[in-house]
Motif scaffolding. Structure first.
Motif, PDB file in Angstrom:
ATOM      1  N   LEU A   1      -6.652  -4.317   2.312  1.00 33.64           N
ATOM      2  CA  LEU A   1      -8.066  -4.532   2.025  1.00 33.64           C
ATOM      3  C   LEU A   1      -8.296  -5.215   0.679  1.00 33.64           C
ATOM      4  CD1 LEU A   1      -9.442  -1.090   3.278  1.00 33.64           C
ATOM      5  CD2 LEU A   1      -9.851  -3.323   4.341  1.00 33.64           C
ATOM      6  N   GLY A   2      -7.227  -5.399  -0.090  1.00 32.44           N
ATOM      7  CA  GLY A   2      -7.367  -6.074  -1.378  1.00 32.44           C
ATOM      8  C   GLY A   2      -7.840  -5.171  -2.497  1.00 32.44           C
ATOM      9  N   TRP A   3      -7.685  -3.857  -2.353  1.00 29.56           N
ATOM     10  CA  TRP A   3      -8.130  -2.926  -3.381  1.00 29.56           C
ATOM     11  C   TRP A   3      -7.169  -2.838  -4.559  1.00 29.56           C
ATOM     12  CZ3 TRP A   3     -10.405   2.180  -0.937  1.00 29.56           C
ATOM     13  CH2 TRP A   3     -11.465   1.848  -0.074  1.00 29.56           C
ATOM     14  N   LYS A   4      -5.975  -3.325  -4.398  1.00 33.63           N
ATOM     15  CA  LYS A   4      -4.940  -3.295  -5.442  1.00 33.63           C
ATOM     16  C   LYS A   4      -4.571  -1.869  -5.858  1.00 33.63           C
ATOM     17  CE  LYS A   4      -6.254  -7.852  -7.197  1.00 33.63           C
ATOM     18  NZ  LYS A   4      -6.702  -8.647  -8.357  1.00 33.63           N
ATOM     19  N   PRO A   5      -4.131  -1.058  -4.890  1.00 39.84           N
ATOM     20  CA  PRO A   5      -3.633   0.265  -5.266  1.00 39.84           C
ATOM     21  C   PRO A   5      -2.381   0.124  -6.109  1.00 39.84           C
ATOM     22  CG  PRO A   5      -3.024  -0.218  -3.010  1.00 39.84           C
ATOM     23  CD  PRO A   5      -3.934  -1.331  -3.457  1.00 39.84           C
ATOM     24  N   TYR A   6      -2.184   1.016  -7.058  1.00 37.90           N
ATOM     25  CA  TYR A   6      -1.037   0.854  -7.947  1.00 37.90           C
ATOM     26  C   TYR A   6      -0.160   2.093  -8.076  1.00 37.90           C
ATOM     27  CZ  TYR A   6      -4.396   2.779 -11.339  1.00 37.90           C
ATOM     28  OH  TYR A   6      -5.330   3.556 -11.974  1.00 37.90           O
ATOM     29  N   GLN A   7      -0.608   3.261  -7.596  1.00 34.40           N
ATOM     30  CA  GLN A   7       0.298   4.404  -7.585  1.00 34.40           C
ATOM     31  C   GLN A   7      -0.237   5.527  -6.707  1.00 34.40           C
ATOM     32  OE1 GLN A   7       0.726   5.438 -11.728  1.00 34.40           O
ATOM     33  NE2 GLN A   7      -1.170   6.589 -11.812  1.00 34.40           N
ATOM     34  N   THR A   8       0.705   6.301  -6.186  1.00 34.05           N
ATOM     35  CA  THR A   8       0.418   7.497  -5.398  1.00 34.05           C
ATOM     36  C   THR A   8       1.349   8.588  -5.905  1.00 34.05           C
ATOM     37  OG1 THR A   8      -0.217   6.277  -3.403  1.00 34.05           O
ATOM     38  CG2 THR A   8       0.537   8.532  -3.092  1.00 34.05           C
TER      39      THR A   8
ATOM     40  N   LYS B   1      -8.156  -7.538   7.696  1.00 37.84           N
ATOM     41  CA  LYS B   1      -8.142  -8.507   6.599  1.00 37.84           C
ATOM     42  C   LYS B   1      -8.818  -7.904   5.373  1.00 37.84           C
ATOM     43  CE  LYS B   1      -8.365 -12.271   9.972  1.00 37.84           C
ATOM     44  NZ  LYS B   1      -9.165 -13.386  10.483  1.00 37.84           N
ATOM     45  N   ASP B   2      -8.732  -8.640   4.249  1.00 41.84           N
ATOM     46  CA  ASP B   2      -9.295  -8.155   3.000  1.00 41.84           C
ATOM     47  C   ASP B   2     -10.766  -7.805   3.150  1.00 41.84           C
ATOM     48  OD1 ASP B   2      -6.878  -8.630   1.891  1.00 41.84           O
ATOM     49  OD2 ASP B   2      -7.496 -10.286   0.598  1.00 41.84           O
ATOM     50  N   GLN B   3     -11.186  -6.809   2.330  1.00 41.78           N
ATOM     51  CA  GLN B   3     -12.605  -6.478   2.246  1.00 41.78           C
ATOM     52  C   GLN B   3     -13.364  -7.690   1.742  1.00 41.78           C
ATOM     53  OE1 GLN B   3     -13.395  -3.284  -0.446  1.00 41.78           O
ATOM     54  NE2 GLN B   3     -15.558  -3.156   0.044  1.00 41.78           N
ATOM     55  N   ALA B   4     -14.594  -7.838   2.201  1.00 40.80           N
ATOM     56  CA  ALA B   4     -15.419  -8.972   1.770  1.00 40.80           C
ATOM     57  C   ALA B   4     -15.661  -8.914   0.270  1.00 40.80           C
ATOM     58  CB  ALA B   4     -16.759  -8.941   2.505  1.00 40.80           C
ATOM     59  N   ALA B   5     -15.744 -10.068  -0.353  1.00 41.49           N
ATOM     60  CA  ALA B   5     -16.072 -10.134  -1.774  1.00 41.49           C
ATOM     61  C   ALA B   5     -17.484  -9.599  -1.983  1.00 41.49           C
ATOM     62  CB  ALA B   5     -15.982 -11.577  -2.263  1.00 41.49           C
ATOM     63  N   PRO B   6     -17.728  -8.869  -3.106  1.00 35.72           N
ATOM     64  CA  PRO B   6     -19.033  -8.249  -3.320  1.00 35.72           C
ATOM     65  C   PRO B   6     -20.199  -9.221  -3.314  1.00 35.72           C
ATOM     66  CG  PRO B   6     -17.401  -7.352  -4.841  1.00 35.72           C
ATOM     67  CD  PRO B   6     -16.768  -8.507  -4.125  1.00 35.72           C
ATOM     68  N   ASP B   7     -19.972 -10.489  -3.678  1.00 33.40           N
ATOM     69  CA  ASP B   7     -21.088 -11.442  -3.743  1.00 33.40           C
ATOM     70  C   ASP B   7     -21.138 -12.362  -2.516  1.00 33.40           C
ATOM     71  OD1 ASP B   7     -19.541 -13.863  -6.042  1.00 33.40           O
ATOM     72  OD2 ASP B   7     -18.759 -12.785  -4.296  1.00 33.40           O
ATOM     73  N   ALA B   8     -20.339 -12.042  -1.503  1.00 31.02           N
ATOM     74  CA  ALA B   8     -20.324 -12.909  -0.326  1.00 31.02           C
ATOM     75  C   ALA B   8     -21.608 -12.768   0.478  1.00 31.02           C
ATOM     76  CB  ALA B   8     -19.114 -12.565   0.542  1.00 31.02           C
TER      77      ALA B   8
ATOM     78  N   GLN C   1     -13.444  -3.782   7.811  1.00 29.43           N
ATOM     79  CA  GLN C   1     -12.889  -3.599   9.139  1.00 29.43           C
ATOM     80  C   GLN C   1     -11.916  -2.418   9.088  1.00 29.43           C
ATOM     81  OE1 GLN C   1     -11.014  -7.118  10.603  1.00 29.43           O
ATOM     82  NE2 GLN C   1     -10.841  -6.395  12.721  1.00 29.43           N
ATOM     83  N   LEU C   2     -12.089  -1.438   9.974  1.00 24.23           N
ATOM     84  CA  LEU C   2     -11.248  -0.253   9.927  1.00 24.23           C
ATOM     85  C   LEU C   2      -9.796  -0.633  10.195  1.00 24.23           C
ATOM     86  CD1 LEU C   2     -13.235   2.555  11.808  1.00 24.23           C
ATOM     87  CD2 LEU C   2     -13.557   1.650   9.506  1.00 24.23           C
ATOM     88  N   PRO C   3      -8.910  -0.434   9.242  1.00 26.62           N
ATOM     89  CA  PRO C   3      -7.517  -0.829   9.460  1.00 26.62           C
ATOM     90  C   PRO C   3      -6.852  -0.062  10.593  1.00 26.62           C
ATOM     91  CG  PRO C   3      -7.957  -0.521   7.116  1.00 26.62           C
ATOM     92  CD  PRO C   3      -9.136   0.017   7.858  1.00 26.62           C
ATOM     93  N   TRP C   4      -7.268   1.187  10.802  1.00 28.25           N
ATOM     94  CA  TRP C   4      -6.662   2.006  11.863  1.00 28.25           C
ATOM     95  C   TRP C   4      -7.386   1.862  13.204  1.00 28.25           C
ATOM     96  CZ3 TRP C   4      -9.801   3.692   8.018  1.00 28.25           C
ATOM     97  CH2 TRP C   4     -10.927   4.424   8.365  1.00 28.25           C
TER      98      TRP C   4
END
Length: 451
Positions: A179-186, A3-10, A84-87
Motif C-alpha cells: 500500500l506504500g505505507w513504508k512500514p519499517y519494523q515489527t 496497488k498502492d494507496q491513492a495519494a492524499p491529493d489525488a 483496495q483490500l489486499p486480502w
C-alpha cells in the motif's frame, strides 16, 4: 496484491478506479464517537451516485448523539482515502465524511479533525504524526493469548515468539508495503501475546485514515488465521497494556511540499536543550496544560485506566504514565523528546479514536502556541522508581469519570474541539459510565455477599 494507496491529493473518480482495478464493491466507512467503524457495502455500479451524494445511515443506530427522528445522515466518501483490500481485492475501503441536510455533522470525528487541520493551516502549521499501534493476538474467545508457549517473564523482542506468529504479522507487513505505507519494523512487545507494527509518519488526516484501516486490517487478518486481535488497553490482568504512542512534529506545508520542521531548532531553556524550537515548546506546553482533560479523548474507556494507573506488571514496568511530566529520551514520562524536532506523547492507548486522537493533539497544541504555554520543568529521573520525588506535577485521572469531569472543566479545549462535539461526547460518555457503575460484577458478589 493490491496497488498502492491513492495519494492524499489525488482527484479520483471511484467508478474509474473500480474499472481499472477490478473492484466490485466499495466499503463506505465512517468512525463514530466511541471509535466504532461503521460501513455500507456499495456495488461499483452504484458508486458514482454515492461519491456525489453519500451513503445513507440512521445516525441513532451508531454511537452518535442523534435520535431516531433525525433525517438521514449521509456518509460522503473521500476518494483520496480509498484503499483496495489486499486480502479481498474485489472490495475497496474508503473513509467518509458525515453530512446531514447539506451540512457537516459537527460531532462526527473525521469532521472534527478536518476542521482543526484547516484551523492550524490558517496559521501556517501542518501537523504530522506517526503512531505506534500495539495489539494482542488472542484466542477467538478473547479470554487468553493465542500462543501457549509465549510465557517469558520479559517477552519484549522475543524472536521465537514473533516467529511463531510470523504468518500473521508478515501478511500485515506485506500489505502495508504494497500500500506504500513504508512500514519499517515489527516486534513482539512487552506483554505475552502482544505485538507492535510501525510505519512512516504522515499528515494527520492520512495517519488517522491509515490508523483506522490498520485496526480493520489487523483484526481481519487475525480472524483469517484463527485468532482474535484486540487493541483493548488492558485485556490481560498483570500484563503490559496496549498503548498507542503518537510522535508529533509540525511543518511549514502539508505532504511532500514540506520543507521545514517548525519544531526543530534551538529554543530557549530546557526545551531548547533537547532540540525544540520556541513554537515546539509552546505546542508541548499546550499538551501539558490540557493533559488531564486530554485523557478523556486519548484514554476513552473504563478499561483505559487499568493501563495508566496499573500496578507493576510481570515484565517489571507498565510503560504507561500516571503523572503529567515531560523529559528527554526517557520512556517513564508522559511525554519524551527522543530527538530534535519532535516529541512522543505516550498517554494514548489502543482504544483511542483514530480521528479524535489526532484532533485533540492539534487542539491542545494550537492552544499552547496561541497562549505561549510553558511545558514546565523537564524531569529526567526514572518516574517508576523516583516519581514520588516530583512535586507539583498533576496526576492523570484515576478513572473515566474523573477524565470526563476534567474535560468538562477545560472550557478552552472543549471550544477548540467544537461545542457540539464536546457536548455530545460528554453526554454519551457519561451514559457509558452510568452503564458501567450500574453493572453488577462477580467481584461484588465474592466480596460483599456475606457482609
Amino acid at each position: 496484491m493490491a496497488k498502492d494507496q491513492a495519494a492524499p491529493d489525488a482527484q479520483i473518480d471511484l467508478a474509474t478506479y473500480a474499472a481499472e482495478r477490478g473492484v466490485r464493491y466499495f466499503m463506505i466507512s465512517f468512525t463514530d464517537l466511541f471509535g466504532g467503524q461503521r460501513a455500507k457495502l456499495v456495488p461499483a455500479a452504484a458508486i458514482a451516485d454515492m461519491q456525489q451524494d453519500g451513503a445513507g445511515f440512521a445516525g441513532f443506530a451508531t454511537w452518535l448523539d442523534l435520535t431516531p427522528a433525525h433525517p438521514d445522515m449521509l456518509a460522503v466518501p473521500d476518494p483520496a482515502s480509498v484503499i483496495q483490500l489486499p486480502w479481498q481485492p474485489d472490495v475497496a475501503w474508503v473513509a467518509a465524511d458525515c453530512v446531514m441536510e447539506g451540512k457537516p455533522v459537527e460531532q462526527a470525528p473525521r469532521n472534527v479533525l478536518r476542521r482543526l487541520i484547516a484551523e492550524a493551516a490558517e496559521e501556517g502549521l501542518h501537523v504530522k504524526t506517526g503512531i505506534e499501534a500495539e495489539f494482542f493476538l488472542l484466542t477467538p474467545e478473547g479470554d487468553q493469548i493465542s500462543d501457549p508457549f509465549d510465557t517469558a517473564a520479559k517477552p519484549c523482542y522475543d524472536q521465537q515468539a514473533v516467529m511463531r506468529r510470523y504468518d500473521v504479522v508478515r501478511e500485515i507487513a506485506d500489505y502495508m508495503l504494497d500500500l506504500g505505507w513504508k512500514p519499517y519494523q515489527t516486534d513482539h512487545e512487552d506483554a505475552n501475546g502482544q505485538f507492535e507494527m510501525n510505519w512512516e509518519f504522515n499528515d494527520v488526516l492520512t495517519t488517522a485514515d491509515q490508523h483506522s484501516f490498520f485496526k480493520f486490517m489487523t483484526k481481519s487478518v487475525a480472524e483469517k488465521h484463527g485468532y482474535r486481535a484486540t487493541f483493548m488497553p488492558k485485556p490481560i490482568p498483570g500484563l503490559t497494556g496496549n498503548g498507542c504512542h503518537a510522535h508529533i512534529s509540525v511543518w511549514d506545508a502539508p505532504g511532500a511540499a514540506s520543507q521545514t520542521n517548525v519544531f526543530a531548532g534551538s529554543g530557549e531553556g530546557q526545551t531548547g536543550e533537547v532540540g525544540l524550537s520556541e513554537r515546539g515548546k509552546h505546542f508541548l506546553g499546550g499538551i501539558m496544560k490540557h493533559a488531564s482533560a486530554l485523557a478523556a479523548i486519548t484514554n476513552p474507556t473504563v478499561n483505559s485506566y487499568k493501563r495508566i494507573n496499573a500496578p507493576r506488571t510481570t515484565s517489571g514496568a507498565t510503560w504507561a504514565p500516571n503523572s503529567v511530566t515531560w523529559t528527554g529520551n526517557n520512556r517513564t514520562h508522559m511525554v519524551r523528546v527522543p530527538g530534535p524536532g519532535r516529541f512522543e506523547l505516550r498517554l494514548p492507548d489502543g482504544a483511542a479514536n483514530p480521528y479524535l486522537l489526532q484532533a485533540v493533539i492539534i487542539a491542545a497544541g494550537l492552544s499552547g502556541i496561541r497562549t505561549k504555554a510553558d511545558p514546565g520543568k523537564r524531569h529526567d529521573i526514572d518516574m517508576y522508581a523516583e516519581g514520588h520525588k516530583v512535586r507539583g506535577a498533576p496526576k492523570l485521572p484515576l478513572n473515566m469519570l474523573d477524565a470526563i469531569r476534567e474535560y468538562d472543566k477545560d472550557k478552552e479545549l472543549k471550544k477548540m474541539m467544537g461545542d457540539e462535539f464536546s457536548s455530545s461526547y460528554i453526554k454519551m460518555k457519561m451514559q457509558e459510565w452510568d452503564a458501567f457503575v450500574t453493572h453488577f460484577t462477580q467481584w461484588e458478589r465474592e466480596n460483599t455477599l456475606d457482609i
